[in-house]
Design an enzyme around this catalytic site. Structure first.
Site, short mmCIF file in Angstrom:
data_model
loop_
_atom_site.label_atom_id
_atom_site.label_comp_id
_atom_site.label_asym_id
_atom_site.label_seq_id
_atom_site.Cartn_x
_atom_site.Cartn_y
_atom_site.Cartn_z
N TYR A 169 49.51 36.95 6.92
CA TYR A 169 49.48 38.05 5.96
C TYR A 169 49.41 39.39 6.69
O TYR A 169 50.17 40.32 6.42
CB TYR A 169 48.28 37.89 5.02
CG TYR A 169 48.03 39.10 4.13
CD1 TYR A 169 48.74 39.27 2.95
CD2 TYR A 169 47.08 40.07 4.48
CE1 TYR A 169 48.53 40.39 2.15
CE2 TYR A 169 46.87 41.18 3.69
CZ TYR A 169 47.59 41.33 2.53
OH TYR A 169 47.38 42.43 1.73
N SER A 209 47.57 47.47 4.37
CA SER A 209 46.27 46.81 4.25
C SER A 209 45.43 46.95 5.51
O SER A 209 45.96 46.93 6.63
CB SER A 209 46.52 45.32 3.97
OG SER A 209 45.35 44.57 4.21
N GLU A 267 43.88 44.66 6.69
CA GLU A 267 44.07 43.42 7.45
C GLU A 267 44.96 43.65 8.68
O GLU A 267 44.99 42.84 9.59
CB GLU A 267 44.67 42.33 6.56
CG GLU A 267 43.68 41.68 5.63
CD GLU A 267 42.62 40.87 6.38
OE1 GLU A 267 42.97 39.92 7.07
OE2 GLU A 267 41.43 41.22 6.27
O1 F7E Z 1 37.86 37.43 2.05
C1 F7E Z 1 35.19 35.51 3.76
C2 F7E Z 1 36.57 35.45 4.37
O2 F7E Z 1 39.66 36.58 0.54
C3 F7E Z 1 36.90 38.32 2.53
C4 F7E Z 1 42.97 40.88 0.15
O3 F7E Z 1 43.00 41.71 -0.98
O4 F7E Z 1 41.55 42.43 1.29
C5 F7E Z 1 41.66 41.08 0.90
O5 F7E Z 1 41.65 40.22 2.02
C6 F7E Z 1 36.04 37.67 3.56
C7 F7E Z 1 36.79 36.92 4.69
O6 F7E Z 1 39.61 39.03 1.20
C8 F7E Z 1 34.89 32.72 1.45
O7 F7E Z 1 36.58 34.59 5.50
C9 F7E Z 1 33.74 33.53 3.11
O8 F7E Z 1 36.19 37.24 5.90
O9 F7E Z 1 37.96 38.20 -0.39
P1 F7E Z 1 38.78 37.76 0.75
P2 F7E Z 1 40.35 39.47 2.56
O10 F7E Z 1 40.78 38.29 3.34
O11 F7E Z 1 39.45 40.45 3.25
C10 F7E Z 1 42.59 42.92 2.14
C11 F7E Z 1 42.37 44.40 2.37
C12 F7E Z 1 43.95 42.58 1.67
O12 F7E Z 1 44.91 43.32 1.91
C13 F7E Z 1 44.15 41.23 1.06
O13 F7E Z 1 45.33 41.19 0.28
O14 F7E Z 1 35.23 36.68 2.93
N1 F7E Z 1 34.83 34.33 2.94
N2 F7E Z 1 33.77 32.53 2.22
C14 F7E Z 1 35.56 33.86 1.92
N3 F7E Z 1 36.69 34.32 1.36
C15 F7E Z 1 37.19 33.64 0.30
N4 F7E Z 1 38.33 34.10 -0.29
N5 F7E Z 1 36.58 32.50 -0.19
C16 F7E Z 1 35.43 32.01 0.35
O15 F7E Z 1 34.90 30.99 -0.09
#
Ligand code: F7E
Length: 330
Positions: free
Chosen positions: A151, A127, A129
């Site tokens: 993670y 990932s 990440e």
């Molecule tokens: O967050 C911001 C949050 O949860 C993206 C997984 O598939 O991709 C994914 O990880 C961004 C972050 O994905 C909210 O702070 C703001 O900056 O959609 P996400 P992620 O953390 O990037 C990678 C490549 C993986 O490998 C993972 O498994 O959005 N954000 N407000 C928020 N995020 C969420 N979930 N909810 C909010 O309300």
């Protein structure tokens, strides 16, 4: 017929990959955990061609048994705790499944490898990440890792152990360093789907606000359907290797929100959006943008769906779903 074994079959990528491999003539086996798992039933309903096999990434003997039963040519390890926010609350579980689960899968392959005429080929879902607090921009296969969540740390372990087993035991094992990839099958906990679903509901008058965390973070978002093709391509090469899979473009959460509202004709999106500290993370990944040159040159892979089409596809899908649920005619 080639045979593929997929962990994480109930997730977004597992379902896209199963469909793709079925289309290529594979027999597809999917691992499901737990007792009377409701998500397993959903897989069967949607894709009756998938043969479900019991097993758990926390249980090595169950992985050996699952491989013995399915006798795969290719193993795709997509199973994990994949929600970054959850990993801060359940760090040990994340380390066990997302990190050690990779080691167990590799060990299971080594254990039953000798019973196969052809060595099993292994794909690990690494990932973006892992790049976390990025050391260079754009990120490539050689960018150093600096994970920012349990993670991310677990994924770094998984990535490194794949390299180590490849170098130590000559396993055909690849890691795809996938940047964010989305689509209508994305879980509602992830920001893209949370936004597109809320926008659809607001448009239909079913919801009045959208509560989010950090709007400044930037992500390289592609379409999951494009990304599973890259997984398969990696396992068709002469030599195993690691590849960045990304679009090479980055957008902020704010841009995502603005575009999703614009898709339904709402310009004053700020009137509907509120921020709440509970959705901020203890440590954030501020900026991700991948350089997929190696995948383009060596695999002949490129993304087909761009950011505007992706957002539009997801909003339109959520409009249909939410309208149907509420009995509203569009
Ligand atoms: O967050 C911001 C949050 O949860 C993206 C997984 O598939 O991709 C994914 O990880 C961004 C972050 O994905 C909210 O702070 C703001 O900056 O959609 P996400 P992620 O953390 O990037 C990678 C490549 C993986 O490998 C993972 O498994 O959005 N954000 N407000 C928020 N995020 C969420 N979930 N909810 C909010 O309300």
């Amino acid at each position: 017929m080639p045979r593929a074994f997929i962990t994480g079959i109930t997730g977004q990528d597992g379902r896209h990959l199963a469909e793709f491999l079925h289309g290529k003539g594979y027999d597809v086996y999917g691992m499901v955990k737990g007792q009377n798992n409701p998500r397993a039933q959903a897989v069967t309903d949607e894709m009756p061609f998938v043969e479900l096999v019991p097993g758990d990434l926390a249980d090595l003997p169950s992985l050996v048994a699952a491989l013995e039963l399915s006798q795969p040519d290719e193993v795709y390890n997509l199973g994990a705790i994949s929600f970054v926010a959850l990993s801060f609350n359940q760090a040990e579980l994340t380390a066990n499944l997302t990190g050690l689960g990779v080691l167990r899968m590799l060990e299971a392959i080594r254990m039953i490898g000798g019973t196969h005429d052809n060595p099993i080929r292994f794909y690990q879902a690494s990932s973006s990440e892992m790049f976390g607090k990025v050391r260079e921009t754009p990120q490539t296969e050689t960018t150093p890792f600096h994970p920012r969540s349990p993670y991310g740390c677990a994924k770094v372990f998984g990535h490194d152990i794949v390299v180590n087993y490849r170098e130590s035991y000559g396993l055909y094992a690849c890691s795809g360093i996938l940047f964010n990839h989305e689509g209508p099958r994305r879980g509602i906990e992830f920001v893209t789907r949370k936004v597109t679903n809320a926008v659809a509901r607001i448009k239909l008058g079913l919801q009045h606000e959208l509560v989010l965390g950090n709007l400044d973070a930037k992500r390289d978002w592609g379409y999951a359907g494009d990304y599973v093709k890259a997984m398969w391509l990696m396992l068709q090469q002469d030599e195993p290797d690691d590849y960045v899979i990304a679009t090479g473009e980055t957008h902020s959460i704010e841009e995502l929100v603005e575009r999703a509202f614009a898709e339904v004709g709402i310009d004053n999106w700020r009137d509907y959006v509120r921020q709440d500290p509970k959705f901020f993370r203890p440590a954030e990944v501020d900026l991700l943008i991948g350089d997929p040159s190696k995948a383009r040159e060596k695999l002949g892979w490129k993304p087909e769906v761009g950011f505007p089409e992706l957002v539009s596809m997801m909003v339109q899908n959520d409009l249909q779903l939410e309208a149907a649920k509420a009995g509203i005619e569009l």
